[in-house]
Design an enzyme around this catalytic site. Structure first.
Site, PDB file in Angstrom:
ATOM      1  N   SER A 225      52.174 -10.879  64.622  1.00 52.52           N
ATOM      2  CA  SER A 225      52.253  -9.617  63.879  1.00 52.52           C
ATOM      3  C   SER A 225      53.503  -8.854  64.291  1.00 52.52           C
ATOM      4  CB  SER A 225      51.017  -8.767  64.156  1.00 52.52           C
ATOM      5  OG  SER A 225      51.255  -7.434  63.740  1.00 52.52           O
TER       6      SER A 225
ATOM      7  N   HIS B 270      52.922 -12.010  59.987  1.00 56.44           N
ATOM      8  CA  HIS B 270      51.849 -11.069  59.638  1.00 56.44           C
ATOM      9  C   HIS B 270      52.433  -9.658  59.577  1.00 56.44           C
ATOM     10  CE1 HIS B 270      47.570  -9.866  59.470  1.00 56.44           C
ATOM     11  NE2 HIS B 270      47.913  -8.842  60.244  1.00 56.44           N
TER      12      HIS B 270
ATOM     13  N   ASP C  86      51.559  -5.736  59.019  1.00 54.18           N
ATOM     14  CA  ASP C  86      50.487  -4.743  59.013  1.00 54.18           C
ATOM     15  C   ASP C  86      50.954  -3.472  58.320  1.00 54.18           C
ATOM     16  OD1 ASP C  86      48.249  -5.916  60.446  1.00 54.18           O
ATOM     17  OD2 ASP C  86      49.652  -6.040  62.124  1.00 54.18           O
TER      18      ASP C  86
ATOM     19  N   HIS D  45      48.867  -7.616  55.316  1.00 51.93           N
ATOM     20  CA  HIS D  45      47.544  -7.042  55.606  1.00 51.93           C
ATOM     21  C   HIS D  45      47.593  -5.558  55.274  1.00 51.93           C
ATOM     22  CE1 HIS D  45      44.441  -5.981  58.998  1.00 51.93           C
ATOM     23  NE2 HIS D  45      43.963  -5.762  57.786  1.00 51.93           N
TER      24      HIS D  45
ATOM     25  N   GLY E  63      44.533  -0.593  62.999  1.00 53.40           N
ATOM     26  CA  GLY E  63      45.482   0.517  63.100  1.00 53.40           C
ATOM     27  C   GLY E  63      46.553   0.303  64.142  1.00 53.40           C
ATOM     28  N   PHE E  64      46.167  -0.228  65.280  1.00 54.33           N
ATOM     29  CA  PHE E  64      47.113  -0.325  66.394  1.00 54.33           C
ATOM     30  C   PHE E  64      47.059  -1.706  67.043  1.00 54.33           C
ATOM     31  CE2 PHE E  64      45.920   4.102  65.993  1.00 54.33           C
ATOM     32  CZ  PHE E  64      47.155   4.725  65.963  1.00 54.33           C
ATOM     33  N   GLY E  65      48.205  -2.103  67.597  1.00 61.60           N
ATOM     34  CA  GLY E  65      48.234  -3.295  68.432  1.00 61.60           C
ATOM     35  C   GLY E  65      47.740  -2.967  69.834  1.00 61.60           C
TER      36      GLY E  65
ATOM     37  N   ASP F 263      42.043 -11.014  63.748  1.00 58.16           N
ATOM     38  CA  ASP F 263      43.167 -10.108  63.973  1.00 58.16           C
ATOM     39  C   ASP F 263      42.741  -9.013  64.941  1.00 58.16           C
ATOM     40  OD1 ASP F 263      45.373  -8.477  63.737  1.00 58.16           O
ATOM     41  OD2 ASP F 263      45.135  -8.088  61.590  1.00 58.16           O
TER      42      ASP F 263
ATOM     43  N   GLY G  40      43.446  -8.219  69.446  1.00 55.15           N
ATOM     44  CA  GLY G  40      43.061  -8.656  70.786  1.00 55.15           C
ATOM     45  C   GLY G  40      43.140 -10.154  70.997  1.00 55.15           C
TER      46      GLY G  40
ATOM     47  N   SER H  95      50.681  -8.011  70.263  1.00 53.61           N
ATOM     48  CA  SER H  95      51.177  -7.684  71.598  1.00 53.61           C
ATOM     49  C   SER H  95      51.235  -8.909  72.517  1.00 53.61           C
ATOM     50  CB  SER H  95      50.320  -6.579  72.227  1.00 53.61           C
ATOM     51  OG  SER H  95      48.966  -6.922  72.195  1.00 53.61           O
TER      52      SER H  95
HETATM   53  C1  DX5 Z   1      45.688  -3.965  63.958  1.00 56.70           C
HETATM   54  C2  DX5 Z   1      46.541  -4.906  63.181  1.00 56.70           C
HETATM   55  C3  DX5 Z   1      46.884  -6.106  63.943  1.00 56.70           C
HETATM   56  C4  DX5 Z   1      47.670  -5.870  65.199  1.00 56.70           C
HETATM   57  C5  DX5 Z   1      47.148  -6.793  66.242  1.00 56.70           C
HETATM   58  O1  DX5 Z   1      45.288  -2.953  63.148  1.00 56.70           O
HETATM   59  O2  DX5 Z   1      45.896  -5.302  61.973  1.00 56.70           O
HETATM   60  O3  DX5 Z   1      47.499  -7.103  63.154  1.00 56.70           O
HETATM   61  O4  DX5 Z   1      49.048  -6.044  65.040  1.00 56.70           O
HETATM   62  O5  DX5 Z   1      47.701  -6.462  67.462  1.00 56.70           O
HETATM   63  P1  DX5 Z   1      47.241  -7.142  68.822  1.00 56.70           P
HETATM   64  O6  DX5 Z   1      47.397  -8.616  68.670  1.00 56.70           O
HETATM   65  O7  DX5 Z   1      48.145  -6.543  69.826  1.00 56.70           O
HETATM   66  O8  DX5 Z   1      45.784  -6.760  69.025  1.00 56.70           O
HETATM   67 ZN    ZN Z   2      46.751  -7.129  60.825  1.00 56.77          ZN
END
Ligand code: DX5
Ligand code: ZN
Length: 233
Positions: free
Chosen positions: A18, A42, A44, A76, A152-154, A185, A187, A208
């Site tokens: 991502s 990917h 986001d 996504h 929402g967040f990585g 998607d 963690g 991440s």
């Molecule tokens: C979260 C995104 C993910 C995100 C995953 O809302 O949809 O695609 O980038 O990040 P990681 O792999 O760090 O959990």
């Molecule tokens: Zn995603």
């Protein structure tokens, strides 16, 4: 849809790094630094409304398509209402557009519109949404995205309770003789990759764990290797 499982080509998983966690000022370079270790790109898209983050728009997907003409681009959409956004993204050259089932007022119509544009439609569920919400549209999609964190967040922690949803989707796919890929998607890292592919996940999104690493190509390789080890058990 047919032919989706063929894309997986007998591998343990498809890896979709991502770009949310890539260097924002050097996204193209970040993607190139993976070499052949990343399969899909990917993207986001967050709207600051459906999820509390604001990320990429259609110009980013167009730029990725120009810069990486042969790449498989996996968009996504974490935006609401989803149907108001798909028209902006369909001309940008993505391979897949996935919408959140919670964010579409008319999910059937939205998926149909994506498919009519010659793009693979995907549908996603949040950790708090049951699989039964997807049942009426499973036959229409090429991909089901199971969120393994709240979107929402990585950099968030994997929620293990979602594993039962992946297993249920695998069963449902077999019972109905369907052909969608199951993507996870949130963690995903070299530790969680194994348990996910073992549960039946076909596509691993990793942000991440790949791009925050000192050596993204090596990190991607490790995720893939652990997925393969577990998959063969
Ligand atoms: C979260 C995104 C993910 C995100 C995953 O809302 O949809 O695609 O980038 O990040 P990681 O792999 O760090 O959990
Ligand atoms: Zn995603």
């Amino acid at each position: 849809m047919s032919g989706m499982l063929d894309i997986k080509g007998g591998r343990a998983c498809i890896l979709a790094p991502s770009i949310l966690s890539a260097d924002t000022l050097a996204i193209g370079e970040s993607i190139r630094s993976l070499g052949s270790e990343g399969d899909w790109i990917h993207v986001d898209v967050a709207d600051g409304h459906f999820v509390p983050n604001l990320t990429f728009g259609p110009m980013m997907v167009s730029a990725l398509r120009r810069g990486f003409p042969d790449a498989f681009i996996d968009v996504h959409l974490m935006v609401t209402p989803a149907e108001d956004f798909i028209g902006m993204f369909m001309p940008t050259g993505p391979d897949i557009i996935t919408v959140q089932v919670e964010a579409a007022r008319h999910v059937h119509r939205t998926l149909q519109a994506i498919r009519d544009a010659g793009i693979i439609p995907g549908v996603s569920i949040n950790p708090g949404t049951p699989v039964c919400m997807l049942e009426p549209v499973l036959h229409m999609v090429g991909l089901v995205l199971v969120m393994t964190v709240n979107p929402g967040f990585g950099g968030q922690k994997f929620i293990p309770e979602v594993l039962s949803k992946i297993k249920r989707l695998v069963r449902e796919r077999a019972v109905q003789s369907l052909d969608f890929l199951i993507e996870c998607d949130g963690g995903v890292n070299s530790e969680t990759a194994g348990v996910l592919v073992n549960a039946g996940c076909d596509v691993l999104v990793a942000g991440s764990a790949v791009y925050d690493s000192d050596d993204p190509a090596r990190a991607a390789r490790e995720i893939r290797r652990n997925a393969e080890l577990e998959w063969r058990v």
